[in-house]
Motif scaffolding. Structure first.
Motif, mmCIF file in Angstrom:
data_model
loop_
_atom_site.group_PDB
_atom_site.id
_atom_site.type_symbol
_atom_site.label_atom_id
_atom_site.label_comp_id
_atom_site.label_asym_id
_atom_site.label_seq_id
_atom_site.Cartn_x
_atom_site.Cartn_y
_atom_site.Cartn_z
ATOM 1 N N LYS A 91 1.468 25.471 65.364
ATOM 2 C CA LYS A 91 2.702 25.653 66.195
ATOM 3 C C LYS A 91 3.763 24.574 66.202
ATOM 4 N N VAL A 92 3.553 23.385 65.952
ATOM 5 C CA VAL A 92 4.571 22.424 66.062
ATOM 6 C C VAL A 92 5.402 22.722 64.803
ATOM 7 N N ALA A 93 4.702 23.053 63.665
ATOM 8 C CA ALA A 93 5.500 23.283 62.392
ATOM 9 C C ALA A 93 6.350 24.634 62.810
ATOM 10 N N ALA A 94 6.043 25.240 63.341
ATOM 11 C CA ALA A 94 6.835 26.617 63.705
ATOM 12 C C ALA A 94 7.918 26.275 64.636
ATOM 13 N N LEU A 95 7.576 25.259 65.559
ATOM 14 C CA LEU A 95 9.078 24.730 66.356
ATOM 15 C C LEU A 95 9.796 24.386 65.576
ATOM 16 N N LEU A 96 9.459 23.377 64.587
ATOM 17 C CA LEU A 96 10.166 22.524 63.649
ATOM 18 C C LEU A 96 10.915 23.306 62.454
ATOM 19 N N GLY A 97 10.270 24.601 62.078
ATOM 20 C CA GLY A 97 10.767 25.142 61.012
ATOM 21 C C GLY A 97 10.296 24.735 59.777
ATOM 22 N N VAL A 98 9.189 23.857 59.678
ATOM 23 C CA VAL A 98 8.676 23.240 58.413
ATOM 24 C C VAL A 98 7.312 23.630 58.200
ATOM 25 N N SER A 99 6.582 23.266 57.014
ATOM 26 C CA SER A 99 5.008 23.672 56.816
ATOM 27 C C SER A 99 4.158 22.915 57.696
ATOM 28 N N GLN A 100 3.195 23.460 57.846
ATOM 29 C CA GLN A 100 1.927 22.761 58.835
ATOM 30 C C GLN A 100 1.670 21.347 57.837
ATOM 31 N N ARG A 101 1.397 21.529 56.709
ATOM 32 C CA ARG A 101 1.164 20.290 55.804
ATOM 33 C C ARG A 101 2.032 19.115 56.067
ATOM 34 N N THR A 102 3.653 19.479 56.236
ATOM 35 C CA THR A 102 4.501 18.585 56.445
ATOM 36 C C THR A 102 4.242 17.778 57.784
ATOM 37 N N VAL A 103 3.942 18.784 58.708
ATOM 38 C CA VAL A 103 3.648 18.037 60.226
ATOM 39 C C VAL A 103 2.420 17.095 59.961
ATOM 40 N N GLN A 104 1.542 17.637 59.259
ATOM 41 C CA GLN A 104 0.170 16.768 59.163
ATOM 42 C C GLN A 104 0.412 15.689 58.457
ATOM 43 N N ARG A 105 1.286 15.398 57.517
ATOM 44 C CA ARG A 105 1.799 14.287 56.776
ATOM 45 C C ARG A 105 2.538 13.070 57.598
ATOM 46 N N TRP A 106 3.304 13.902 58.657
ATOM 47 C CA TRP A 106 3.833 13.207 59.545
ATOM 48 C C TRP A 106 2.906 12.205 60.459
ATOM 49 N N VAL A 107 1.910 13.048 60.883
ATOM 50 C CA VAL A 107 1.004 12.618 62.048
ATOM 51 C C VAL A 107 -0.056 11.732 61.332
ATOM 52 N N THR A 108 -0.442 11.816 60.330
ATOM 53 C CA THR A 108 -1.220 11.053 59.489
ATOM 54 C C THR A 108 -0.520 9.608 59.322
ATOM 55 N N ARG A 109 -1.638 8.608 59.626
ATOM 56 C CA ARG A 109 -0.945 7.188 59.443
ATOM 57 C C ARG A 109 -1.700 6.801 58.150
ATOM 58 N N ASN A 110 -1.365 6.845 56.920
ATOM 59 C CA ASN A 110 -1.787 6.603 55.857
ATOM 60 C C ASN A 110 -0.865 5.494 55.431
ATOM 61 N N PRO A 111 -1.131 4.318 55.323
ATOM 62 C CA PRO A 111 -0.474 3.060 55.170
ATOM 63 C C PRO A 111 -0.075 3.160 53.534
ATOM 64 N N ALA A 112 -0.930 3.666 52.604
ATOM 65 C CA ALA A 112 -0.548 3.900 51.449
ATOM 66 C C ALA A 112 0.777 4.808 51.048
ATOM 67 N N ARG A 113 0.740 5.855 51.799
ATOM 68 C CA ARG A 113 1.877 6.957 51.558
ATOM 69 C C ARG A 113 2.463 7.179 53.045
ATOM 70 N N PRO A 114 3.313 6.336 53.752
ATOM 71 C CA PRO A 114 3.874 6.498 54.866
ATOM 72 C C PRO A 114 4.878 7.729 54.583
#
Length: 185
Positions: free
Chosen positions: A38-61
């Protein structure tokens, strides 16, 4: 730069907006029941993009671009405390607001007067009609110059001309705002 419009926005909220993009994104997710789709639809991006933004991966911020950060901020600002916002706005338009500011005021007046801008600290009650005009300009997306013009006219009338009792031909110019805050009476 946009002191007046930001001051009006602060007046309408009891809690400050989340200051970081991560906090704003978490707020959007909370409003959409944790659905990255739903957030991805609001922002006009893919769901995977939102998941990458939310995931706190110090190796690949991964962070949203500046354009997406503005979109996220706009969505949160538009939906932040809607009932409180409506109630405070109605009260401000009915009873007016108290303006507390330190700004540089100059004058255009008749001969023999000093028109040099001076830094002044003012606390003035503005009528509901002026507040309504400023909120209308805010809703219309008016530039800061329109807000500055409306505020200088109102301060000129209420403070410098003593509610129309004196200095009828005085024109006040609001130049440099050091700070400004609006509160309900």
């Amino acid at each position: 730069m946009e002191e007046i419009s930001q001051g009006l926005e602060r007046l309408l909220h009891t809690q400050p907006l989340p200051p970081t993009t991560a906090g704003r994104l978490e707020t959007l997710l909370r409003w959409e029941d944790g659905s990255t789709r739903k957030v991805a639809a609001l922002l006009g991006v893919s769901q995977r993009t939102v998941q990458r933004w939310v995931t706190r991966n110090p190796a690949r911020p991964t962070r949203p671009s500046a354009r997406h950060q503005e979109t996220i901020a706009g969505l949160v600002r538009a939906r932040w405390q809607p009932r409180i916002r409506a109630r405070r706005r109605a009260e401000a338009e009915k009873h007016g607001v108290i303006v507390h500011t330190r700004a540089r005021f100059g004058f255009r007046a008749g001969a023999g007067t000093s028109d040099d801008p001076r830094l002044r600290l003012l606390t003035v009650h503005l009528a509901g009609a002026v507040t309504r005009e400023m909120f209308t300009a805010l809703d219309a997306g008016a530039d800061e110059e329109r807000h500055r013009l409306a505020l200088s006219r109102a301060l000129s009338h209420a403070y410098f001309r003593n509610s129309g009792q004196r200095a009828h031909h005085l024109h006040v110019v609001l130049d440099d705002i050091d700070f400004i805050d609006f509160t309900l009476p």
